[in-house]
Design a protein around this motif. Sequence first.
Motif, PDB file in Angstrom:
ATOM      1  N   UNK A 179      96.222  -6.466 -16.373  1.00  0.00           N
ATOM      2  CA  UNK A 179      95.321  -5.381 -16.017  1.00  0.00           C
ATOM      3  C   UNK A 179      94.994  -4.527 -17.235  1.00  0.00           C
ATOM      4  N   UNK A 180      95.991  -4.174 -18.001  1.00  0.00           N
ATOM      5  CA  UNK A 180      95.769  -3.346 -19.189  1.00  0.00           C
ATOM      6  C   UNK A 180      94.933  -4.074 -20.228  1.00  0.00           C
ATOM      7  N   UNK A 181      95.185  -5.376 -20.402  1.00  0.00           N
ATOM      8  CA  UNK A 181      94.414  -6.166 -21.360  1.00  0.00           C
ATOM      9  C   UNK A 181      92.948  -6.233 -20.953  1.00  0.00           C
ATOM     10  N   UNK A 182      92.708  -6.452 -19.653  1.00  0.00           N
ATOM     11  CA  UNK A 182      91.330  -6.524 -19.156  1.00  0.00           C
ATOM     12  C   UNK A 182      90.615  -5.196 -19.308  1.00  0.00           C
ATOM     13  N   UNK A 183      91.345  -4.100 -19.144  1.00  0.00           N
ATOM     14  CA  UNK A 183      90.725  -2.776 -19.140  1.00  0.00           C
ATOM     15  C   UNK A 183      90.458  -2.223 -20.535  1.00  0.00           C
ATOM     16  N   UNK A 184      91.235  -2.613 -21.508  1.00  0.00           N
ATOM     17  CA  UNK A 184      91.203  -1.959 -22.821  1.00  0.00           C
ATOM     18  C   UNK A 184      89.800  -1.885 -23.434  1.00  0.00           C
ATOM     19  N   UNK A 185      89.030  -2.970 -23.517  1.00  0.00           N
ATOM     20  CA  UNK A 185      87.712  -2.847 -24.157  1.00  0.00           C
ATOM     21  C   UNK A 185      86.766  -1.905 -23.413  1.00  0.00           C
ATOM     22  N   UNK A 186      86.874  -1.838 -22.095  1.00  0.00           N
ATOM     23  CA  UNK A 186      86.016  -0.948 -21.317  1.00  0.00           C
ATOM     24  C   UNK A 186      86.425   0.511 -21.516  1.00  0.00           C
ATOM     25  N   UNK A 187      87.714   0.753 -21.617  1.00  0.00           N
ATOM     26  CA  UNK A 187      88.178   2.112 -21.895  1.00  0.00           C
ATOM     27  C   UNK A 187      87.730   2.558 -23.281  1.00  0.00           C
TER      28      UNK A 187
ATOM     29  N   UNK B 255      93.189  -2.445  -6.821  1.00  0.00           N
ATOM     30  CA  UNK B 255      94.502  -2.497  -7.464  1.00  0.00           C
ATOM     31  C   UNK B 255      94.675  -1.427  -8.529  1.00  0.00           C
ATOM     32  N   UNK B 256      93.600  -0.750  -8.906  1.00  0.00           N
ATOM     33  CA  UNK B 256      93.669   0.261  -9.959  1.00  0.00           C
ATOM     34  C   UNK B 256      92.404   1.106  -9.888  1.00  0.00           C
ATOM     35  N   UNK B 257      92.321   2.076 -10.784  1.00  0.00           N
ATOM     36  CA  UNK B 257      91.108   2.885 -10.907  1.00  0.00           C
ATOM     37  C   UNK B 257      90.950   3.284 -12.361  1.00  0.00           C
ATOM     38  N   UNK B 258      89.705   3.404 -12.790  1.00  0.00           N
ATOM     39  CA  UNK B 258      89.390   3.847 -14.141  1.00  0.00           C
ATOM     40  C   UNK B 258      88.700   5.201 -14.037  1.00  0.00           C
ATOM     41  N   UNK B 259      89.020   6.103 -14.933  1.00  0.00           N
ATOM     42  CA  UNK B 259      88.443   7.437 -14.805  1.00  0.00           C
ATOM     43  C   UNK B 259      88.288   8.129 -16.148  1.00  0.00           C
ATOM     44  N   UNK B 260      87.547   9.227 -16.102  1.00  0.00           N
ATOM     45  CA  UNK B 260      87.325  10.095 -17.254  1.00  0.00           C
ATOM     46  C   UNK B 260      87.698  11.515 -16.847  1.00  0.00           C
ATOM     47  N   UNK B 261      88.375  12.230 -17.730  1.00  0.00           N
ATOM     48  CA  UNK B 261      88.596  13.666 -17.563  1.00  0.00           C
ATOM     49  C   UNK B 261      87.807  14.362 -18.674  1.00  0.00           C
ATOM     50  N   UNK B 262      86.947  15.311 -18.295  1.00  0.00           N
ATOM     51  CA  UNK B 262      86.054  15.939 -19.268  1.00  0.00           C
ATOM     52  C   UNK B 262      85.955  17.441 -19.026  1.00  0.00           C
ATOM     53  N   UNK B 263      85.362  18.129 -19.973  1.00  0.00           N
ATOM     54  CA  UNK B 263      85.117  19.556 -19.841  1.00  0.00           C
ATOM     55  C   UNK B 263      84.182  19.816 -18.656  1.00  0.00           C
ATOM     56  N   UNK B 264      84.502  20.812 -17.858  1.00  0.00           N
ATOM     57  CA  UNK B 264      83.734  21.074 -16.650  1.00  0.00           C
ATOM     58  C   UNK B 264      82.280  21.413 -16.960  1.00  0.00           C
TER      59      UNK B 264
ATOM     60  N   UNK C 223      86.069   8.993 -11.194  1.00  0.00           N
ATOM     61  CA  UNK C 223      86.802   7.732 -11.186  1.00  0.00           C
ATOM     62  C   UNK C 223      86.122   6.711 -10.293  1.00  0.00           C
ATOM     63  N   UNK C 224      86.430   5.441 -10.548  1.00  0.00           N
ATOM     64  CA  UNK C 224      85.919   4.345  -9.734  1.00  0.00           C
ATOM     65  C   UNK C 224      87.024   3.313  -9.543  1.00  0.00           C
ATOM     66  N   UNK C 225      87.057   2.638  -8.395  1.00  0.00           N
ATOM     67  CA  UNK C 225      88.114   1.674  -8.111  1.00  0.00           C
ATOM     68  C   UNK C 225      87.923   0.336  -8.818  1.00  0.00           C
ATOM     69  N   UNK C 226      89.035  -0.294  -9.150  1.00  0.00           N
ATOM     70  CA  UNK C 226      89.059  -1.623  -9.761  1.00  0.00           C
ATOM     71  C   UNK C 226      89.632  -2.599  -8.739  1.00  0.00           C
ATOM     72  N   UNK C 227      88.980  -3.757  -8.569  1.00  0.00           N
ATOM     73  CA  UNK C 227      89.405  -4.757  -7.584  1.00  0.00           C
ATOM     74  C   UNK C 227      89.904  -6.025  -8.275  1.00  0.00           C
ATOM     75  N   UNK C 228      90.805  -6.719  -7.582  1.00  0.00           N
ATOM     76  CA  UNK C 228      91.260  -8.003  -8.104  1.00  0.00           C
ATOM     77  C   UNK C 228      90.423  -9.130  -7.500  1.00  0.00           C
ATOM     78  N   UNK C 229      90.825 -10.368  -7.723  1.00  0.00           N
ATOM     79  CA  UNK C 229      90.033 -11.511  -7.283  1.00  0.00           C
ATOM     80  C   UNK C 229      89.848 -11.547  -5.768  1.00  0.00           C
ATOM     81  N   UNK C 230      90.791 -10.990  -5.019  1.00  0.00           N
ATOM     82  CA  UNK C 230      90.699 -10.985  -3.563  1.00  0.00           C
ATOM     83  C   UNK C 230      89.843  -9.838  -3.030  1.00  0.00           C
ATOM     84  N   UNK C 231      89.433  -8.931  -3.909  1.00  0.00           N
ATOM     85  CA  UNK C 231      88.671  -7.767  -3.485  1.00  0.00           C
ATOM     86  C   UNK C 231      89.518  -6.547  -3.202  1.00  0.00           C
ATOM     87  N   UNK C 232      90.835  -6.672  -3.325  1.00  0.00           N
ATOM     88  CA  UNK C 232      91.724  -5.529  -3.074  1.00  0.00           C
ATOM     89  C   UNK C 232      91.659  -4.558  -4.239  1.00  0.00           C
TER      90      UNK C 232
END
Length: 251
Positions: A84-92, A215-224, A204-213
């Motif tokens: 999961x971390x490997x897949x996410x790193x370039x997008x982060x 399994x994680x979420x990716x998000x940004x925290x920013x100045x209001x 934030x937005x949800x991350x799904x695995x191959x089954x559609x479940x």
Amino acid sequence: MARRGDDVRSVAEKLFAIADAFERGDELTLSEIAARAGLPMSTAHRLVGEWVEWGGLVRADDGTYRVGIKLWRLSVRQPSSRRLRTAAKPYLEDLLESTGEHVHLAVRDGLGVVYLEWLSGADAVHTITDVGSRLPLHATGVGQALLAFAPPGVFEDVIAAGPRKYLPGTIVEEDALRARMAEVRRSGIATSVEAMTEGAFSVAAPVRDASGEVVAAVSIIAHVERLREPQFALGVRIAARGISAALGWRG
């Protein structure tokens, strides 16, 4: 719960019972740990001390205990977490470059959310969170993204536990939180404004695995002050879809 008078569990089983006690709470007192693990106070005190000495638990200044970094590091070494971390790193990294704010990947852990990856820009808003931190589901954008797609019983457990109000923006009322979860499921985006940190919002937005479940979420925290800028919601949506595709989702 195990028997107290004739508890035949091994020391290892009792240590695991203490670890299991933290599934439904972020910070526990010694008496709460003992009750959940089904142990006498004297036994709980001794074994919790061993957990603290090893680094599996951390004792706060107020006497409560929380999961320590060593347990977290063990969990992220699992093959699924590494993938999961490997897949996410370039997008982060892309999100960091385009926003200059905090970007991160998180997973649900019981009634909490644990941050697996955290990248920050030089001028990003100040937060108290970092890799390995565990926060309640209801109080952050990434937590709400995970809570919205969790099994229904998880939401009921959050309400039963009495969600804490950290700041005026923290949603704790059942009807309001239930409505927010419905909106997150409809839009695929969770936004939290000054719910945990003054002057900050998260999306934030949800991350799904191959089954559609989910399994994680990716998000940004920013100045209001940047709340109305459209690239944040768009960015996490694109990143979440890209990570999901890398995990095999074809939705």
